[in-house]
Design a protein around this motif. Sequence first.
Motif, mmCIF file in Angstrom:
data_model
loop_
_atom_site.group_PDB
_atom_site.id
_atom_site.type_symbol
_atom_site.label_atom_id
_atom_site.label_comp_id
_atom_site.label_asym_id
_atom_site.label_seq_id
_atom_site.Cartn_x
_atom_site.Cartn_y
_atom_site.Cartn_z
ATOM 1 N N LEU A 150 -39.794 162.061 55.576
ATOM 2 C CA LEU A 150 -41.056 162.674 55.179
ATOM 3 C C LEU A 150 -42.118 162.458 56.269
ATOM 4 N N LEU A 151 -42.197 161.227 56.806
ATOM 5 C CA LEU A 151 -43.135 160.940 57.886
ATOM 6 C C LEU A 151 -42.738 161.660 59.173
ATOM 7 N N ASP A 152 -41.421 161.704 59.437
ATOM 8 C CA ASP A 152 -40.948 162.409 60.630
ATOM 9 C C ASP A 152 -41.284 163.899 60.550
ATOM 10 N N ASP A 153 -41.133 164.474 59.364
ATOM 11 C CA ASP A 153 -41.462 165.882 59.142
ATOM 12 C C ASP A 153 -42.970 166.113 59.318
ATOM 13 N N PHE A 154 -43.775 165.174 58.830
ATOM 14 C CA PHE A 154 -45.231 165.245 58.971
ATOM 15 C C PHE A 154 -45.614 165.273 60.448
ATOM 16 N N ALA A 155 -45.010 164.369 61.237
ATOM 17 C CA ALA A 155 -45.295 164.309 62.676
ATOM 18 C C ALA A 155 -44.789 165.565 63.388
ATOM 19 N N GLU A 156 -43.655 166.081 62.952
ATOM 20 C CA GLU A 156 -43.083 167.284 63.570
ATOM 21 C C GLU A 156 -43.985 168.507 63.370
ATOM 22 N N LYS A 157 -44.562 168.631 62.173
ATOM 23 C CA LYS A 157 -45.438 169.764 61.884
ATOM 24 C C LYS A 157 -46.757 169.683 62.654
ATOM 25 N N LEU A 158 -47.116 168.483 63.094
ATOM 26 C CA LEU A 158 -48.348 168.313 63.881
ATOM 27 C C LEU A 158 -48.061 168.119 65.362
ATOM 28 N N SER A 159 -46.821 168.331 65.793
ATOM 29 C CA SER A 159 -46.433 168.049 67.183
ATOM 30 C C SER A 159 -47.148 168.941 68.197
ATOM 31 N N ASP A 160 -47.677 170.093 67.760
ATOM 32 C CA ASP A 160 -48.401 170.967 68.697
ATOM 33 C C ASP A 160 -49.771 170.405 69.076
ATOM 34 N N VAL A 161 -50.363 169.550 68.222
ATOM 35 C CA VAL A 161 -51.691 168.987 68.511
ATOM 36 C C VAL A 161 -51.696 167.469 68.635
ATOM 37 N N SER A 162 -50.548 166.826 68.352
ATOM 38 C CA SER A 162 -50.545 165.359 68.371
ATOM 39 C C SER A 162 -49.263 164.786 68.956
ATOM 40 N N VAL A 163 -49.361 163.506 69.284
ATOM 41 C CA VAL A 163 -48.200 162.722 69.705
ATOM 42 C C VAL A 163 -48.156 161.477 68.829
ATOM 43 N N ILE A 164 -46.962 160.933 68.671
ATOM 44 C CA ILE A 164 -46.826 159.714 67.865
ATOM 45 C C ILE A 164 -47.308 158.545 68.715
ATOM 46 N N ASP A 165 -48.383 157.914 68.250
ATOM 47 C CA ASP A 165 -48.954 156.769 68.954
ATOM 48 C C ASP A 165 -48.166 155.503 68.635
ATOM 49 N N LYS A 166 -47.910 155.285 67.353
ATOM 50 C CA LYS A 166 -47.059 154.181 66.900
ATOM 51 C C LYS A 166 -46.070 154.753 65.902
ATOM 52 N N PRO A 167 -44.778 154.558 66.111
ATOM 53 C CA PRO A 167 -43.800 155.122 65.178
ATOM 54 C C PRO A 167 -43.883 154.464 63.800
ATOM 55 N N ALA A 168 -43.199 155.090 62.835
ATOM 56 C CA ALA A 168 -43.225 154.617 61.451
ATOM 57 C C ALA A 168 -42.710 153.189 61.348
ATOM 58 N N LYS A 169 -43.469 152.375 60.614
ATOM 59 C CA LYS A 169 -43.120 150.965 60.444
ATOM 60 C C LYS A 169 -43.388 150.585 58.994
ATOM 61 N N PHE A 170 -42.441 149.871 58.387
ATOM 62 C CA PHE A 170 -42.565 149.472 56.994
ATOM 63 C C PHE A 170 -43.277 148.133 56.914
ATOM 64 N N GLU A 171 -44.399 148.095 56.182
ATOM 65 C CA GLU A 171 -45.171 146.861 55.999
ATOM 66 C C GLU A 171 -45.564 146.745 54.535
ATOM 67 N N GLY A 172 -45.131 145.699 53.875
ATOM 68 C CA GLY A 172 -45.487 145.483 52.474
ATOM 69 C C GLY A 172 -44.943 146.577 51.585
ATOM 70 N N ARG A 173 -45.831 147.300 50.912
ATOM 71 C CA ARG A 173 -45.429 148.387 50.012
ATOM 72 C C ARG A 173 -45.679 149.761 50.620
ATOM 73 N N SER A 174 -45.912 149.812 51.933
ATOM 74 C CA SER A 174 -46.180 151.117 52.549
ATOM 75 C C SER A 174 -45.546 151.233 53.928
ATOM 76 N N MET A 175 -45.352 152.468 54.353
ATOM 77 C CA MET A 175 -44.828 152.760 55.670
ATOM 78 C C MET A 175 -45.943 153.497 56.416
ATOM 79 N N THR A 176 -46.290 153.011 57.600
ATOM 80 C CA THR A 176 -47.396 153.613 58.334
ATOM 81 C C THR A 176 -46.940 154.135 59.688
ATOM 82 N N MET A 177 -47.641 155.176 60.140
ATOM 83 C CA MET A 177 -47.377 155.782 61.437
ATOM 84 C C MET A 177 -48.743 156.239 61.975
ATOM 85 N N PHE A 178 -48.956 156.079 63.287
ATOM 86 C CA PHE A 178 -50.214 156.503 63.903
ATOM 87 C C PHE A 178 -49.972 157.715 64.800
ATOM 88 N N LEU A 179 -50.840 158.701 64.669
ATOM 89 C CA LEU A 179 -50.800 159.892 65.495
ATOM 90 C C LEU A 179 -52.082 159.959 66.323
#
Length: 185
Positions: A150-179
């Motif tokens: 789901l996060l990979d798909d989110f980043a893929e749909k925004l790939s024309d205007v963004s780059v992945i700054d920090k890849p998806a990482k699981f912390e506690g009860r959430s998974m975060t990714m920075f664009l």
Amino acid sequence: MDIASISIFVFAEGKAIDYLINEQIRDKEVRVIGSEGNQLGVMDIQEARQLAEDAGLDLVRVSPNAKPPVCKIIDYGKFRYEISRKEKEAKKKQKIVEIKEVRLSPNIEENDLNTKISQARKFLAKGNRVKVTLRFRGRELAYVNQNKPLLDDFAEKLSDVSVIDKPAKFEGRSMTMFLAAKTNK
């Protein structure tokens, strides 16, 4: 308060620089730069003060860490004004990048996901970084690995205007990714 008893601090590259003037300078020998920018050489502090006094200007220590310290014969008031003007210019030119957050849940529907993508696209267009958070609640925690696409798909749909700054990482009860917004170079 006379100008001879004032010293200012300027923060350059995170370090405070103390500009001492006239009688505040306690070094025995200093390298002197004249009022036109020409080198007058290394001389005794009294001689340098006398040169500055004869010119009707101030002796300002501009580089305290040099061996011997470097002093300039200049108008101290004008010098302070120039420094404050340069600081204001630098402050105008700097850009503060904010981090905006977009929160998702594992069972998000397609239209809601498209809304979140357009929201993230607006944040990226303004030059902000986007933190995409996929939050898990209760039994959703058992299916963490199945929701990473789901996060990979989110980043893929925004790939024309963004780059992945920090890849998806699981912390506690959430998974975060920075664009971050793409830079056009």
